[in-house]
Scaffold this active site. Sequence first.
Site, PDB file in Angstrom:
ATOM      1  N   SER A  65     -65.189  25.524  10.236  1.00 18.10           N
ATOM      2  CA  SER A  65     -65.577  26.315  11.417  1.00 18.10           C
ATOM      3  C   SER A  65     -66.076  27.721  11.103  1.00 18.10           C
ATOM      4  CB  SER A  65     -64.410  26.397  12.403  1.00 18.10           C
ATOM      5  OG  SER A  65     -64.263  25.164  13.053  1.00 18.10           O
ATOM      6  N   LYS A  68     -69.540  28.270  12.070  1.00 14.84           N
ATOM      7  CA  LYS A  68     -69.926  28.544  13.469  1.00 14.84           C
ATOM      8  C   LYS A  68     -70.463  29.967  13.624  1.00 14.84           C
ATOM      9  CE  LYS A  68     -66.468  25.278  15.253  1.00 14.84           C
ATOM     10  NZ  LYS A  68     -65.106  25.147  15.816  1.00 14.84           N
ATOM     11  N   TYR A 192     -73.946  19.388  13.510  1.00 16.65           N
ATOM     12  CA  TYR A 192     -72.662  20.104  13.535  1.00 16.65           C
ATOM     13  C   TYR A 192     -71.755  19.688  12.364  1.00 16.65           C
ATOM     14  CZ  TYR A 192     -67.939  21.308  15.053  1.00 16.65           C
ATOM     15  OH  TYR A 192     -66.648  21.778  15.095  1.00 16.65           O
ATOM     16  N   TYR A 237     -58.927  30.850  17.603  1.00 15.85           N
ATOM     17  CA  TYR A 237     -58.501  29.984  18.711  1.00 15.85           C
ATOM     18  C   TYR A 237     -57.255  30.544  19.391  1.00 15.85           C
ATOM     19  CZ  TYR A 237     -61.377  27.398  15.483  1.00 15.85           C
ATOM     20  OH  TYR A 237     -62.360  27.064  14.625  1.00 15.85           O
ATOM     21  N   VAL A 255     -60.778  24.824   9.218  1.00 19.01           N
ATOM     22  CA  VAL A 255     -59.671  23.936   8.820  1.00 19.01           C
ATOM     23  C   VAL A 255     -59.700  23.552   7.340  1.00 19.01           C
ATOM     24  CG1 VAL A 255     -59.108  22.945  11.092  1.00 19.01           C
ATOM     25  CG2 VAL A 255     -60.873  21.861   9.671  1.00 19.01           C
TER      26      VAL A 255
HETATM   27  N1  GLN Z   1     -61.402  24.502  13.140  1.00 22.71           N
HETATM   28  C1  GLN Z   1     -62.264  23.845  12.407  1.00 22.71           C
HETATM   29  O1  GLN Z   1     -62.589  24.225  11.285  1.00 22.71           O
HETATM   30  C2  GLN Z   1     -62.795  22.568  12.998  1.00 22.71           C
HETATM   31  C3  GLN Z   1     -64.078  22.068  12.389  1.00 22.71           C
HETATM   32  C4  GLN Z   1     -64.141  20.574  12.281  1.00 22.71           C
HETATM   33  N2  GLN Z   1     -65.388  20.184  11.694  1.00 22.71           N
HETATM   34  C5  GLN Z   1     -63.958  19.926  13.638  1.00 22.71           C
HETATM   35  O2  GLN Z   1     -64.889  19.825  14.366  1.00 22.71           O
HETATM   36  O3  GLN Z   1     -62.894  19.474  13.985  1.00 22.71           O
END
Ligand code: GLN
Length: 302
Positions: A65, A68, A192, A237, A255
């Site tokens: 993420s 992003k 994505y 988050y 993650v």
């Molecule tokens: N928090 C994350 O890093 C989530 C990214 C992961 N690719 C997902 O969509 O679940």
Amino acid sequence: MTGTLAQHLAEIAAEMAARSERGRVADYIPELAAVDPDQFGISVCLADGTQLSAGDSATAFSIQSISKVFGLAIALGRLGDQLWTRVRREPSGLAFNSILQLENEGGIPRNPFVNAGAIVTTDAALGKRPPREYLAELLGFVRAAAGADDIHIDRKVARSETETGHRNFAMAHFLKAQGNLTNPPDHVLGAYFHQCAIAMTVEQLARAGRFLAGIQHLIAPERVRRINALMLTCGHYDGSGEFAFRVGLPGKSGVGGGILAIAPGRASVAVWSPGLNAQGNSRLGTEALEMLARRTGWSIFG
Ligand SMILES: NC(=O)CC[C@H](N)C(=O)O
């Protein structure tokens, strides 16, 4: 400053290496479940051009993420403020992959960093282009920001998530039903999942974050300020408040166990340790940043 900073980083890395409670590696993406949790790396780029690192700083990991942030920079470059008609700028107070709010709030995601918001942002960044073209632009942006050509997408990780990412498919289809996706859900998710599967070292990631610290000019300063505001309020988050409280820096987690943290005007910091806390943010990465912010006084709150 650099002498003491080098010492701080060495001490933080040594302390993190000795920790037995390391959190849990993400296992909902099978390819990530196999990563050795016994790793820790940290790297700092300072405004004067110095870069200092400690621990496993040259090992590539899945940025997930954290990508992003780069995707948002590209979407804002293409759409400008129009993006904000499709995604909001409020913390969600829920897990990154929660579906709950999306129906209640008419298919407009809370922010660009929860999964639903990142899926909309990716759709916006794609425009009418095939995913391949967007991914080439994104990789080009990340490589230019990092000043490194050897940054790639880990196709095994992307495939692993494509096969198992049913929650993201559910959200993408719901967004499509609500009229908040212009492209077919599988195209958007293809882009994505591949963007999340970019692999980088903390050395590369810290360099790639310099534009957000204002120590490299890549995008308009006004956009930098806004991306930092979103990182502070939404980058972790439902752990964003706790991260602001403990570290006091805009940050974005993934993650894969990475965190990019920004000390505006001063430094870009990347940490990585694969074990996660209950909110899906790197457990030791957060602790290391808390130690670093305390020792350097870099918290934006003084
Ligand atoms: N928090 C994350 O890093 C989530 C990214 C992961 N690719 C997902 O969509 O679940």
